[in-house]
Motif scaffolding. Structure first.
Motif, PDB file in Angstrom:
ATOM      1  N   LEU A  90      -2.033   2.232  -4.893  1.00  0.00           N
ATOM      2  CA  LEU A  90      -1.538   3.554  -4.503  1.00  0.00           C
ATOM      3  C   LEU A  90      -2.740   4.345  -4.026  1.00  0.00           C
ATOM      4  N   LEU A  91      -2.666   4.820  -2.807  1.00  0.00           N
ATOM      5  CA  LEU A  91      -3.778   5.527  -2.176  1.00  0.00           C
ATOM      6  C   LEU A  91      -3.462   7.012  -2.062  1.00  0.00           C
ATOM      7  N   GLU A  92      -4.211   7.820  -2.822  1.00  0.00           N
ATOM      8  CA  GLU A  92      -4.155   9.272  -2.661  1.00  0.00           C
ATOM      9  C   GLU A  92      -5.114   9.612  -1.527  1.00  0.00           C
ATOM     10  N   LEU A  93      -4.563   9.992  -0.392  1.00  0.00           N
ATOM     11  CA  LEU A  93      -5.386  10.263   0.787  1.00  0.00           C
ATOM     12  C   LEU A  93      -6.237  11.513   0.612  1.00  0.00           C
ATOM     13  N   ILE A 136       0.862  -1.182   0.000  1.00  0.00           N
ATOM     14  CA  ILE A 136       0.000   0.000   0.000  1.00  0.00           C
ATOM     15  C   ILE A 136       0.898   1.232   0.000  1.00  0.00           C
ATOM     16  N   SER A 137       0.878   1.997  -1.095  1.00  0.00           N
ATOM     17  CA  SER A 137       1.698   3.204  -1.208  1.00  0.00           C
ATOM     18  C   SER A 137       0.833   4.424  -0.951  1.00  0.00           C
ATOM     19  N   LEU A 138       1.292   5.304  -0.057  1.00  0.00           N
ATOM     20  CA  LEU A 138       0.496   6.440   0.414  1.00  0.00           C
ATOM     21  C   LEU A 138       1.005   7.756  -0.181  1.00  0.00           C
ATOM     22  N   HIS A 139       0.058   8.589  -0.630  1.00  0.00           N
ATOM     23  CA  HIS A 139       0.413   9.857  -1.251  1.00  0.00           C
ATOM     24  C   HIS A 139      -0.619  10.921  -0.922  1.00  0.00           C
ATOM     25  N   ARG A 149       4.916   3.135 -11.644  1.00  0.00           N
ATOM     26  CA  ARG A 149       6.077   2.238 -11.551  1.00  0.00           C
ATOM     27  C   ARG A 149       6.209   1.605 -10.171  1.00  0.00           C
ATOM     28  N   VAL A 150       5.707   2.293  -9.133  1.00  0.00           N
ATOM     29  CA  VAL A 150       5.840   1.756  -7.784  1.00  0.00           C
ATOM     30  C   VAL A 150       4.889   0.583  -7.545  1.00  0.00           C
ATOM     31  N   LEU A 151       3.953   0.353  -8.451  1.00  0.00           N
ATOM     32  CA  LEU A 151       2.996  -0.753  -8.305  1.00  0.00           C
ATOM     33  C   LEU A 151       3.344  -1.937  -9.200  1.00  0.00           C
TER      34      LEU A 151
END
Length: 418
Positions: A374-377, A265-268, A363-365
């Motif tokens: 990728l979760l844009e909060l 889970i990538s947070l942005h 690319r990070v996924l």
């Protein structure tokens, strides 16, 4: 005569103030450079860059950076786009943003940490550029040293020779992630890699009102999310980064895989030109973007390595193996399932953007065997979102909703034999 005396006094006072300001800056530099109480005697404190200036035109440009101590440095070049990379030992940058506003040959100037014990200055150039002279000089008043870099525009042929002659390949300690090998998880343990986007020299977006940098928002949230997930029975969550450090996109993927992660889970918390757009979004990977906004966001997020001055090498062609293709398809299906569970958890609880599940070529996924989202909060360009992103209670609430989504995803995966 009286007017002349007033002018002299005014000039003297101005000069005195300038000297005092410089002495105060040096004093802060010396204090900041002192070893912390827990630091070993032979462990040197970071350098401190406390002043900078830039001048020039589209033919020649000079940069000057003041340090509290003599800095070791090395210079490298990266193409497509052209960047000049100045590697330094670990450095605290106490610079005013306006002191290195890009001008002359350079259209962007970034600085910050790029790994344990290393920092970097990245100068993005308008065209082929060479540092023709680089020197360190002691300050006349003994307050420190200044690094002077003289840059000149050169032709493409000369720049290509610089690239070919240098030994540096954009890797090494400056982008090395020191991670011990993770032991295999206990049988039945569900492992989740929580990735705080950006870090170090890659600051990410900046808050419209608070001016807080995205890298701090994502790390604060990642810590709360990992803590929340770790309260779930049979779940083990870990952070890809636990401090303000730069990790390349490939390193983030590698850390997740080496940690035996079942989820990534990538947070942005990005910014948009349209300041009225707000709400959370969940992205999965795809070779085609779902919409213009997703394509634009993926393009920006994929620039993380470029921002840090990493030479992006073309990836080797993968073996044409049907098993790999099937693994990717299954992974992508699981990623979509996770995204849908997150959206379901968020609905009616927190603000969502229109069409909250989107996809693009992030690319990070790209891990072939780890379901990833990728979760844009929210968007730091929107004042309402910005307030929520800074709210500790909101972070706890959203982390709980993500944990609920992961729980449902895991139950479905187990029921389907995953």
């Amino acid at each position: 005569m009286r007017a002349t005396a007033n002018v002299v006094r005014s000039l003297w006072a101005t000069a005195t103030l300038r000297r005092a300001a410089r002495s105060l800056a040096v004093l802060f530099a010396l204090v900041a450079a002192q070893p912390s109480p827990g630091m070993a005697a032979d462990e040197e404190a970071p350098l401190l860059a406390f002043g900078a200036r830039i001048a020039g035109d589209d033919a020649r440009t000079r940069l000057v950076i003041a340090f509290d101590r003599k800095p070791d440095f090395s210079i490298h070049y990266v193409a497509d786009p052209v960047r000049v990379v100045v590697d330094l030992p670990e450095t605290s940058f106490g610079l005013k943003p306006e002191s290195l506003e890009p001008r002359g040959l350079f259209n962007a100037i970034r600085y910050g940490g790029v790994g344990a014990g290393a920092s970097r200055l990245v100068l993005s150039a308008n065209g082929p550029t060479e540092i023709t002279e680089a020197k360190v000089m002691p300050e006349e008043d003994g307050s420190g040293f200044r690094l002077v870099l003289d840059a000149e525009r050169i032709d493409r042929g000369r720049f290509e020779r610089l690239l070919n002659e240098q030994q540096w390949k954009g890797t090494g300690r400056a982008v090395k992630a020191d991670r011990p090998a993770a032991p295999p998880p206990k049988a039945g343990t569900f492992v989740i890699a929580v990735d705080a986007g950006h870090g170090g020299i890659d600051t990410g977006a900046v808050g419209a009102t608070s001016k807080i940098e995205e890298k701090h928002i994502t790390l604060d949230f990642a810590r709360v999310l990992a803590e929340t997930l770790n309260r779930e029975a049979g779940v083990e969550a870990f952070l890809t980064r636990d401090r303000d450090e730069f990790l390349s996109l490939a390193q983030r993927v590698q850390i997740a895989r080496q940690g035996n992660a079942h989820l990534f889970i990538s947070l942005h918390a990005d910014t948009l030109r349209q300041k009225d757009i707000r709400g959370a979004t969940v992205y999965t990977i795809s070779d085609r973007a779902s919409d213009h906004l997703a394509a634009e966001l993926a393009q920006r997020e994929n620039l993380s390595d470029e921002i840090a001055g990493v030479a992006i090498e073309s990836e080797p062609p993968e073996v044409a193996d049907i098993l790999i293709d099937l693994t990717r398809r299954e992974t992508q299906a699981f990623s979509v399932s996770l995204a849908r569970n997150v959206v379901t958890s968020f609905e009616g609880q927190i603000k969502l953007i229109n069409n909250p599940h989107r996809h693009a070529g992030f690319r990070v996924l790209q891990a072939p065997d780890v379901p990833s989202v990728l979760l844009e909060l929210g968007f730091l360009s929107n004042e309402e979102d910005e307030k929520l992103l800074l709210d500790a209670e909101w972070r706890k609430k959203v982390s709980g909703l993500i944990a609920d989504a992961v729980r449902r995803y895991r139950q479905a995966a187990v029921a389907n034999g995953g």
